[in-house]
Each structure stands twice: as structure tokens, then as C-alpha cells.
Enzyme design. Sequence first.
Site, mmCIF file in Angstrom:
data_model
loop_
_atom_site.group_PDB
_atom_site.id
_atom_site.type_symbol
_atom_site.label_atom_id
_atom_site.label_comp_id
_atom_site.label_asym_id
_atom_site.label_seq_id
_atom_site.Cartn_x
_atom_site.Cartn_y
_atom_site.Cartn_z
ATOM 1 N N HIS A 1 0.832 -1.217 0.000
ATOM 2 C CA HIS A 1 0.000 0.000 0.000
ATOM 3 C C HIS A 1 0.861 1.260 0.000
ATOM 4 C CE1 HIS A 1 -3.132 -2.862 0.838
ATOM 5 N NE2 HIS A 1 -4.021 -1.919 0.647
ATOM 6 N N GLU B 1 -9.581 6.840 -4.305
ATOM 7 C CA GLU B 1 -9.911 6.898 -2.871
ATOM 8 C C GLU B 1 -9.246 8.097 -2.181
ATOM 9 O OE1 GLU B 1 -10.307 2.086 -2.850
ATOM 10 O OE2 GLU B 1 -8.526 2.992 -2.033
ATOM 11 N N VAL C 1 -2.546 1.845 6.919
ATOM 12 C CA VAL C 1 -3.618 1.575 5.954
ATOM 13 C C VAL C 1 -4.961 1.751 6.651
ATOM 14 C CG1 VAL C 1 -4.672 -0.166 4.448
ATOM 15 C CG2 VAL C 1 -2.184 -0.014 4.612
ATOM 16 N N CYS D 1 -9.312 2.440 5.578
ATOM 17 C CA CYS D 1 -10.288 2.577 4.495
ATOM 18 C C CYS D 1 -10.728 4.041 4.445
ATOM 19 C CB CYS D 1 -11.469 1.638 4.744
ATOM 20 S SG CYS D 1 -12.709 1.749 3.461
HETATM 21 N N1 GUN Z 1 -6.844 3.406 2.117
HETATM 22 C C1 GUN Z 1 -7.490 3.344 0.940
HETATM 23 N N2 GUN Z 1 -6.651 3.295 -0.035
HETATM 24 C C2 GUN Z 1 -5.418 3.332 0.530
HETATM 25 C C3 GUN Z 1 -4.131 3.324 0.000
HETATM 26 O O1 GUN Z 1 -3.933 3.278 -1.220
HETATM 27 N N3 GUN Z 1 -3.101 3.407 0.880
HETATM 28 C C4 GUN Z 1 -3.288 3.462 2.209
HETATM 29 N N4 GUN Z 1 -2.221 3.556 3.002
HETATM 30 N N5 GUN Z 1 -4.489 3.446 2.748
HETATM 31 C C5 GUN Z 1 -5.531 3.386 1.877
#
Ligand code: GUN
Length: 174
Positions: free
Chosen positions: A71, A91, A124, A126
Site C-alpha cells: 500500500h 480513494e 492503511v 479505508c
Molecule cells: N486506504 C485506501 N486506499 C489506501 C491506499 O492506497 N493506501 C493506504 N495507506 N491506505 C488506503
Amino acid sequence: MRSKLSLEQLNALSPAEFHKLFENVVESWSEAAIFCSAMAPFKSFDSMITIFENYLQRLSSENKLRILRLHPDLAGKLLDTHQLTEESSYEQTCAGLDKLSANDKDRLTKLNEKYKEKFGFPFVVCVREASKFEAILKGITERINNSPDMELEIGINEVKKICRLRILQLVNNL
Ligand code: GUN
């Protein structure tokens, strides 16, 4: 935006089509789609989502760690340089992380670094659920006090939520 799939269309996909469509519902971890496609046909979208969630839950700690490490940082360099996956870009942009003031960006960057130093993987969350900047900041400030084992599980639970919302983005669940 591509049109959303019905359950019938979903179950008619070839394995290759399924892999391509769902390859990034778990960030940069196409094995999830490969594993879950073998469980088709699905009774419902919910049952497919549960299969992805159970897949994630049953992975070894090493693989959970690998997934978290795939991520990108929230509001990090990859966002600045437009190098995120389409899903992560969507996102982070929805949460306004591309439009932070210099001060807020600095606060989050410092916490991201501190978090990574302690756990060895990025924070990480959401962001489509905790979309307000202050909620994201509160989350990292609190979670940084957890033990590494706890954070591994919390991080993977966030990956499940992200995965669920990414799947719902692709299917017609009305
Ligand atoms: N939450 C949603 N998408 C991501 C992402 O791409 N990276 C991280 N660290 N958290 C997330």
C-alpha cells in the site's frame, strides 16, 4: 466509467476476464482474484465479497505483511507524482488528500513516517469510511500505540473494507 456487472455477467466471466477485472481489489495483489475466481459461480455479490475476506483472513502473517507493504502512503509521494493505482488515486482524491494544506500534509507525513518506523509497513485505513482528514489523523495517532500483532490484524481488516468497496464499485448490487 465502465458499466457495472450483474451477477449473471459476473458468473459468465472467463477466469482471465475475472482476474483482469478484480486484480487490484486487493492493492497490487492479483493472487486474491486468482484464488477467488476458482470459487465461481457465486450465489450473490455478498458471498463473493465474503470469499475475498476469508481469503485475506486465512493468509499467513508473512503474506498479510506483504500486502500491507504494497500500500502506498496516504498523501505520499506517489499521489504527488500521479503514480498511484487507479483505485488508490480515486480513494485518496475522494478523501481530499490531494488538496491538503502544507501544514496538514506535513502533519500526516510525519505521522506516516513514525508509524512506518515502528511497524515496518504503512498506515492503511479505508479512507472512504474515515474520509475526513481529522478522522484519518486521529486514527493514525491512536493506532500508532498498538502492538505490531494488533496493527497487522487491524491493517488487514482495513484492507478487507477497501476490497469490499472496490468490488462494489465494479458490480451492480442494487
Ligand atoms: N486506504 C485506501 N486506499 C489506501 C491506499 O492506497 N493506501 C493506504 N495507506 N491506505 C488506503
